[in-house]
Design an enzyme around this catalytic site. Structure first.
Site, PDB file in Angstrom:
ATOM      1  N   ASP A 173       0.876  -1.159   0.000  1.00 55.94           N
ATOM      2  CA  ASP A 173       0.000   0.000   0.000  1.00 55.94           C
ATOM      3  C   ASP A 173       0.927   1.227   0.000  1.00 55.94           C
ATOM      4  O   ASP A 173       2.118   1.098   0.313  1.00 55.94           O
ATOM      5  CB  ASP A 173      -0.874  -0.034   1.262  1.00 55.94           C
ATOM      6  CG  ASP A 173      -1.742   1.196   1.385  1.00 55.94           C
ATOM      7  OD1 ASP A 173      -2.340   1.603   0.371  1.00 55.94           O
ATOM      8  OD2 ASP A 173      -1.805   1.771   2.493  1.00 55.94           O
ATOM      9  N   ASP A 232      -0.203   5.066   0.842  1.00 52.62           N
ATOM     10  CA  ASP A 232      -0.495   6.080   1.865  1.00 52.62           C
ATOM     11  C   ASP A 232      -0.447   5.457   3.254  1.00 52.62           C
ATOM     12  O   ASP A 232      -1.228   4.553   3.568  1.00 52.62           O
ATOM     13  CB  ASP A 232      -1.886   6.687   1.631  1.00 52.62           C
ATOM     14  CG  ASP A 232      -1.997   7.369   0.273  1.00 52.62           C
ATOM     15  OD1 ASP A 232      -1.137   8.200  -0.036  1.00 52.62           O
ATOM     16  OD2 ASP A 232      -2.949   7.058  -0.471  1.00 52.62           O
TER      17      ASP A 232
HETATM   18  C1  BG6 Z   1      -5.909   5.400  -0.158  1.00 54.15           C
HETATM   19  C2  BG6 Z   1      -6.019   6.331   1.035  1.00 54.15           C
HETATM   20  O1  BG6 Z   1      -4.576   4.990  -0.295  1.00 54.15           O
HETATM   21  O2  BG6 Z   1      -6.298   6.062  -1.340  1.00 54.15           O
HETATM   22  C3  BG6 Z   1      -7.417   6.916   1.126  1.00 54.15           C
HETATM   23  O3  BG6 Z   1      -5.736   5.599   2.214  1.00 54.15           O
HETATM   24  C4  BG6 Z   1      -7.793   7.575  -0.195  1.00 54.15           C
HETATM   25  O4  BG6 Z   1      -7.437   7.885   2.165  1.00 54.15           O
HETATM   26  C5  BG6 Z   1      -7.650   6.548  -1.320  1.00 54.15           C
HETATM   27  O5  BG6 Z   1      -9.150   8.028  -0.150  1.00 54.15           O
HETATM   28  C6  BG6 Z   1      -8.006   7.110  -2.702  1.00 54.15           C
HETATM   29  O6  BG6 Z   1      -7.071   8.106  -3.028  1.00 54.15           O
HETATM   30  P1  BG6 Z   1      -7.249   9.136  -4.215  1.00 54.15           P
HETATM   31  O7  BG6 Z   1      -5.907   9.812  -4.282  1.00 54.15           O
HETATM   32  O8  BG6 Z   1      -7.556   8.340  -5.454  1.00 54.15           O
HETATM   33  O9  BG6 Z   1      -8.370  10.045  -3.853  1.00 54.15           O
HETATM   34 MG    MG Z   2      -2.857   3.162   3.496  1.00 50.35          MG
END
Ligand code: BG6
Ligand code: MG
Length: 213
Positions: free
Chosen positions: A10, A12
């Protein structure tokens, strides 16, 4: 020889210190909407895709909105987030990320990204680690976590069975996705992830040789 041949990460909250930036962007949007939204509320959104995150916040505020308005608000939040990551550097890598990616590459492991974020490729570039990932699963093509699809896409890209893969996640939805994929599930972070096979505070706490043994 280890039976493990591939790793799927993963992004984030595992590789990048960006979970706080997603929270800040959601918080700003929730404030604009007059919906109370705390860091504790945000825990449920970790690993959850953009639209489902927004639906969760709207539910907290008992707000029903038409689909086009939901799309507009999701794009607005994304604008806040894109601005926030536009100035990031390698300083936003979480502890141990570079060392673990380097060691995994040295050991010949296949390295994939299973992030729900559509901003993942841009963020990896900003962090200077895009080259470390042989494959990036595209969230536009797969069911969101907790479905296993993003992780399974990594195994498929490497032509490896799930038993040959380890997944790394900081969020309950992600741990469920890894388990559903049939990989070994490694939890990352201080928040307890009881469904992980094993958990470490950061990637820096992992002894890769021991994990592969
Ligand atoms: C995940 C995060 O990795 O990605 C979430 O933990 C986030 O918080 C999700 O909503 C989607 O991300 P994005 O950048 O496509 O809005
Ligand atoms: Mg994450």
């Amino acid at each position: 020889m280890s039976a493990i041949k591939g790793l799927a990460f993963d992004l984030d909250g595992v590789i990048a210190d960006s979970a706080t930036l997603h929270f800040a962007a959601w918080k700003r949007l929730a404030d604009e909407l007059g919906i109370p939204f705390t860091a504790e509320d945000n825990e449920a959104l970790k690993g959850v895709d953009r639209i489902n995150s927004l639906r969760h916040i709207l539910k907290l505020g008992q707000r029903a909105l038409p689909d086009d308005e939901i799309e507009r608000l999701a794009a607005r939040k994304n604008g806040f987030y894109v601005d926030a990551i536009s100035t990031l550097t390698a300083d936003a890598l979480l502890p141990g990320a570079t060392a673990l990616l380097d060691e995994a590459a040295t050991r010949g492991l296949r390295i994939g990204l299973a992030s729900a974020s559509r901003n993942a490729p841009a963020l990896l570039e900003r962090l200077g680690v895009a080259e470390a990932f042989e494959f990036i699963a595209d969230p536009a093509d797969h069911l969101p976590k907790p479905a296993p699809d993003l992780f399974l896409a990594c195994a498929r890209a490497f032509d490896l069975p799930p038993q040959a893969m380890i997944g790394f996640e900081d969020a309950p939805a992600g741990i469920e996705a890894i388990r559903a994929a049939g990989f070994r599930a490694i939890g990352i972070g201080e928040t307890p992830l009881p469904r992980a096979d094993v958990q470490f505070a950061t990637l820096a706490d992992i002894d890769l040789a021991a994990l592969l043994a």
